[in-house]
Design a protein around this motif. Structure first.
Motif, short mmCIF file in Angstrom:
data_model
loop_
_atom_site.label_atom_id
_atom_site.label_comp_id
_atom_site.label_asym_id
_atom_site.label_seq_id
_atom_site.Cartn_x
_atom_site.Cartn_y
_atom_site.Cartn_z
N UNK A 64 0.83 -1.21 0.00
CA UNK A 64 0.00 0.00 0.00
C UNK A 64 0.86 1.26 0.00
N UNK A 65 2.08 1.14 0.49
CA UNK A 65 2.98 2.29 0.54
C UNK A 65 3.51 2.64 -0.85
N UNK A 66 3.31 1.75 -1.82
CA UNK A 66 3.83 1.97 -3.17
C UNK A 66 2.73 2.24 -4.19
N UNK A 67 1.57 2.63 -3.75
CA UNK A 67 0.44 2.79 -4.67
C UNK A 67 0.54 4.03 -5.55
N UNK A 68 1.61 4.79 -5.44
CA UNK A 68 1.76 5.96 -6.32
C UNK A 68 2.12 5.56 -7.75
N UNK A 69 2.39 4.27 -7.96
CA UNK A 69 2.63 3.78 -9.31
C UNK A 69 4.06 3.81 -9.78
N UNK A 70 5.00 4.27 -8.97
CA UNK A 70 6.40 4.38 -9.40
C UNK A 70 7.22 3.15 -9.03
N UNK A 71 6.72 2.33 -8.12
CA UNK A 71 7.40 1.11 -7.70
C UNK A 71 6.57 -0.09 -8.13
N UNK A 72 7.23 -1.05 -8.78
CA UNK A 72 6.57 -2.30 -9.16
C UNK A 72 6.81 -3.30 -8.03
#
Length: 270
Positions: A64-72
């Motif tokens: 959920x901490x990576x939901x900005x779309x920049x981390x796969x």
């Protein structure tokens, strides 16, 4: 890892929905899980893009901490139930990938990830060398490795392992003698696992260095001073005290934390 250990872990974490619900509660365990998520996120703040592998991902709430779309994000777990829970949580978002598998045989190519996480899983791994061989294989040179470990020397863990769990197991055996076993019930969990190994910081640091993983940062977390079962009897007070003691994460009293986190750099050559 032998088959019996795989079966044990699958049994432990087949309670996927109940385990996931722990993150949403107000118990000391909820505080531990969520504090760990916050701390790990802080340690990964320098990672802006790339691929992250979460080994033993459980319900994968770190995703959920990576939901900005920049981390796969890639989550791997031994339990099919956990993988299903992850898929239910994240849906068909192409940013998130979930795989059933083992740390000793990661189904990914060499030098594939910018960061690898191992949160709450290393304690249960029998063949640590095989695990680290795989971790460093799939992790890019100069990639980040973040691992958590329970602090066996904290007052909480010492009491839990050498008094509380032993007493609980003894009472369970006595109860089994005088009670007729129930049929078709899921075995209760919460006692000491069949295989469980704690590394003191210096010992784990040596293991990491021997595998080309250089420690960049160390912090402790979850300063629970209410020993079992007082922590669950006085939930609010236990969490209140622990939350306010998080300032000790890198201080002289950091050893009071029930767990610690290491952030490492993969220094293997290309």
């Amino acid at each position: 890892m032998v088959n019996s250990q795989h079966d044990k872990l699958k049994e432990e974490f087949s309670r996927a929905k109940a385990y996931a619900a722990e993150y949403q509660g107000t118990t000391p365990m909820s505080h531990l899980f969520n504090t760990r998520l916050v701390r790990v996120t802080e340690l990964l703040s320098e990672l802006k893009t790339g691929k992250v592998l979460d080994i033993g991902c459980g319900p994968a709430f770190i995703g959920d901490k990576f939901r900005d779309g920049k981390i796969e994000y890639y989550g791997l777990d031994l339990s099919q139930h956990m993988i299903e829970e992850c898929v239910n949580h994240f849906g068909v978002d192409p940013q998130f990938h979930f795989v059933l598998g083992s740390i000793e045989s990661l189904p990914f190519p060499d030098n594939h990830f910018d960061a690898v996480l191992c949160l709450g899983a290393l304690e249960y791994i029998r063949d640590e060398q095989a695990a680290f061989d795989e971790i460093t294989r799939v992790l890019k040179p100069q990639g980040l490795f973040v691992v958590t470990m329970q602090n066996g020397y904290s007052p909480y863990r010492l009491w839990q392992r050498f008094v509380y769990w032993k007493a609980k197991n003894l009472f369970q055996k006595i109860n089994n003698i005088f009670s007729r076993p129930k049929v078709n019930t899921v075995p209760k969990t919460g006692g000491e696992p069949r295989y469980f190994k704690l590394h003191p910081y210096r010992e784990l640091q040596k293991l990491l260095v021997n595998n080309n993983l250089r420690v960049k940062d160390l912090l402790y977390y979850d300063f629970n001073l209410f020993i079992p079962p007082l922590d669950n009897l006085f939930c609010r007070m236990s969490v209140f005290v622990s939350r306010n003691l998080e300032v000790l994460a890198r201080g002289k009293l950091k050893f009071l934390g029930t767990g610690y986190i290491l952030k490492c750099l993969n220094i293997k050559e290309q």
